[in-house]
Design an enzyme around this catalytic site. Structure first.
Site, PDB file in Angstrom:
ATOM      1  N   ASP A  97       5.480  20.038  27.662  1.00  0.00           N
ATOM      2  CA  ASP A  97       4.795  19.182  26.706  1.00  0.00           C
ATOM      3  C   ASP A  97       3.929  18.137  27.384  1.00  0.00           C
ATOM      4  O   ASP A  97       3.855  18.054  28.606  1.00  0.00           O
ATOM      5  CB  ASP A  97       5.808  18.527  25.766  1.00  0.00           C
ATOM      6  CG  ASP A  97       5.303  18.473  24.336  1.00  0.00           C
ATOM      7  OD1 ASP A  97       4.169  18.011  24.126  1.00  0.00           O
ATOM      8  OD2 ASP A  97       6.035  18.915  23.432  1.00  0.00           O
ATOM      9  N   ASN A 111      -0.259  17.459   2.714  1.00  0.00           N
ATOM     10  CA  ASN A 111      -0.233  16.936   4.078  1.00  0.00           C
ATOM     11  C   ASN A 111      -0.890  17.936   5.012  1.00  0.00           C
ATOM     12  O   ASN A 111      -0.723  19.157   4.884  1.00  0.00           O
ATOM     13  CB  ASN A 111       1.195  16.677   4.570  1.00  0.00           C
ATOM     14  CG  ASN A 111       1.201  16.044   5.959  1.00  0.00           C
ATOM     15  OD1 ASN A 111       0.767  14.915   6.142  1.00  0.00           O
ATOM     16  ND2 ASN A 111       1.659  16.792   6.960  1.00  0.00           N
ATOM     17  N   TYR A 148       1.023  20.649  14.745  1.00  0.00           N
ATOM     18  CA  TYR A 148       2.314  20.862  15.404  1.00  0.00           C
ATOM     19  C   TYR A 148       2.209  22.094  16.286  1.00  0.00           C
ATOM     20  O   TYR A 148       1.442  23.017  16.000  1.00  0.00           O
ATOM     21  CB  TYR A 148       3.425  21.059  14.367  1.00  0.00           C
ATOM     22  CG  TYR A 148       3.333  20.106  13.206  1.00  0.00           C
ATOM     23  CD1 TYR A 148       3.621  18.754  13.375  1.00  0.00           C
ATOM     24  CD2 TYR A 148       2.922  20.536  11.952  1.00  0.00           C
ATOM     25  CE1 TYR A 148       3.517  17.862  12.327  1.00  0.00           C
ATOM     26  CE2 TYR A 148       2.818  19.650  10.892  1.00  0.00           C
ATOM     27  CZ  TYR A 148       3.114  18.316  11.086  1.00  0.00           C
ATOM     28  OH  TYR A 148       2.993  17.431  10.035  1.00  0.00           O
ATOM     29  N   ARG A 149       2.996  22.119  17.335  1.00  0.00           N
ATOM     30  CA  ARG A 149       2.956  23.304  18.180  1.00  0.00           C
ATOM     31  C   ARG A 149       3.624  24.464  17.438  1.00  0.00           C
ATOM     32  O   ARG A 149       4.542  24.278  16.626  1.00  0.00           O
ATOM     33  CB  ARG A 149       3.628  23.031  19.518  1.00  0.00           C
ATOM     34  CG  ARG A 149       5.136  22.990  19.497  1.00  0.00           C
ATOM     35  CD  ARG A 149       5.666  22.615  20.865  1.00  0.00           C
ATOM     36  NE  ARG A 149       7.093  22.851  21.002  1.00  0.00           N
ATOM     37  CZ  ARG A 149       7.931  22.003  21.564  1.00  0.00           C
ATOM     38  NH1 ARG A 149       7.492  20.846  22.027  1.00  0.00           N
ATOM     39  NH2 ARG A 149       9.211  22.305  21.681  1.00  0.00           N
TER      40      ARG A 149
END
Length: 483
Positions: free
Chosen positions: A282, A169, A173-174
């Site tokens: 965000d 995968n 992501y942060r």
């Protein structure tokens, strides 16, 4: 066309005067964000900060900051070109005659460029730092907003493998920089890497992780794409590029990364290892709270000579992730239409930050058709997280928000044309009273049929439209009016 690496695309942007170099020192603590936010709102150029304070490499940002630049990053003039190409590939017709056979063989031939190719040596491993020599503070991580919990290394491409099946995968992501050798992994409950980690912890095993920064644009975009779990992101990247992605074995973990990445971090997640992560400003425009997330100990850091660190600022729209979301909307339209054939088009407004609103146009054919489509959308992959669905008729341009608003405000009887339900919402949604699930609404803004209970005399009224001949006449004589 395929870009060989990030540098090749930045050079292209510079030739087109779409890249601005900033040579004076700029602080990644808040100052970068304020500059980028102003440039994004003016639809300005990509930026290369050549002297970020406290770091020893330049910082590239706003690389994907306009829809035109996002299309160029993927080698097309319009993002819809990729969706059209994908639709042709997925179309299931049997070949008819020699021309049809040629088309079918051409589609098959286009797939040969897809699988990634392993190489033995790679630019991303020109410089190798191990153990105590690893120093994440060399990277110009951005502390974007005043109340953020620290600097974050955004736009990192996180690689994992399923501990049982070996399926790879690639996700985005942060990553919070906790110290010189530790990053927090903010992967949400709906993400595949989270599932890999959960299996590893259940088995009492550590999970290998590799994070690549500054990859070629197609690979970077593929990491953000909402692909089904059984579709390899590198197959998709190869399809976007029209060329195979070259990958190299990592030095300390059993994973492969793009050979032309600028920087790569390698390490292991120990079972149960968690650290407080956040707060983080965000893409919702609000801070997400502190929560425990896995913490990766970085054992090896590799990089090109004179690397460039690419990152992104997220926050209240508009920001650079808006064009990335638009790319997803356009590229995956054929797949959405395969799942829900009556959909004509759809739009995910940037102000809705990907999950808050979905506008859908349909070719309405039967009573409560709009409601059928709403429920189908709530069952379609990550569209299931949509909180508001507005359904309009096929003659409504879903990208013209004034037109959509006119339909939604005027075509709705709220006693009959709403669906309210409860379902999953995005991990980052702050408005839901319970985390991960909350209320949703569907608005039927289509013309209503007598069979739906609309029984007023004369039926649904005709929309006001000017006579075509008059419109053409006025167009011909426009200069005569002196307007």
């Amino acid at each position: 066309m395929a870009w060989a690496d990030l540098r090749a695309f930045l050079a292209h942007l510079e030739r087109r005067k779409e890249l601005r170099r900033i040579s004076v020192p700029v602080d990644p603590h808040l100052e970068v964000t304020e500059i980028v936010t102003r440039v994004v709102r003016e639809r300005g150029p990509a930026l290369l900060f050549e002297s970020p304070v406290g770091a020893d490499m330049p910082l590239a940002i706003n690389v994907f900051g306009t829809e035109a630049r996002m299309a160029a990053a993927l080698g097309v003039d319009r993002l819809d070109e990729i969706g059209d190409r994908l639709a042709a590939l997925l179309r299931p017709e049997l070949p008819t005659g020699l021309s049809g056979l040629r088309d079918t063989l051409g589609k098959a031939a286009s797939l040969t460029s897809i699988p990634p190719r392993r190489v033995r040596t790679a630019p991303c491993q020109d410089i190798v730092l191990k153990g105590p020599d690893v120093d994440l503070f060399r990277l110009p991580g951005v502390h974007a907003w005043p109340n953020d919990g620290g600097a974050f290394l955004n736009l990192g491409l996180t690689h994992t493998r399923h501990p049982e099946t070996g399926a790879r995968n690639l996700g985005m992501y942060r990553l919070q920089r906790h110290d010189a050798r530790t990053v927090g992994m903010h992967w949400q409950i709906h993400k595949d890497s989270n599932a890999h980690h959960a299996v590893a912890e259940r088995r009492g095993e550590r999970l290998p992780v590799a994070i690549a920064f500054g990859c070629d644009p197609a690979v970077t975009y593929a990491a953000s794409a909402p692909l089904p779990a059984d579709i390899d992101e590198y197959l998709f990247a190869g399809y976007l590029r029209g060329e195979r992605v070259e990958m190299v074995d990592c030095l300390s973990v059993p994973l492969r990364v793009p050979a032309n990445a600028q920087i790569v971090l390698e390490g292991w997640l120990e079972p149960g290892a968690r650290l407080p992560e956040g707060p983080f400003g965000d893409h919702t425009g609000f801070y997400t709270p502190v929560e425990p997330f896995p913490a990766l100990h970085v054992d090896v850091m590799t990089m090109q000579r004179d690397p460039i660190f690419q990152t992104i600022v997220v926050g209240r729209p508009p920001q650079e992730d808006g064009p990335m979301g638009k790319a997803t909307e356009r590229i995956f339209r054929p797949l959405i239409k395969m799942m829900i054939p009556e959909i004509v088009d759809y739009d995910l407004p940037e102000a809705g930050v990907f999950h808050n609103c979905c506008i859908v146009s349909i070719d309405k054919r039967f009573p409560k058709h709009a409601q059928k489509v709403m429920n189908a959308v709530w069952g379609a992959g990550l569209l299931s997280l949509s909180k508001l669905i507005v359904v309009v008729d096929a003659d409504c341009d879903v990208h013209d928000y004034a037109e959509v608003a006119w339909r939604a405000f005027g075509n709705v009887d709220y006693a009959h044309d709403l669906i309210t339900t409860i379902g999953p919402v995005d991990h980052l949604d702050h408005a839901s009273y319970e985390q991960f699930w909350g209320g949703k609404v569907g608005v039927d803004a289509t013309r209503k049929l007598p069979t739906e209970g609309y029984r007023r005399e004369g039926g649904w009224p005709e929309q006001i439209v000017m006579d075509d001949a008059v419109r053409a006449q006025v167009t011909r004589r426009w200069k005569e009016y002196g307007l």
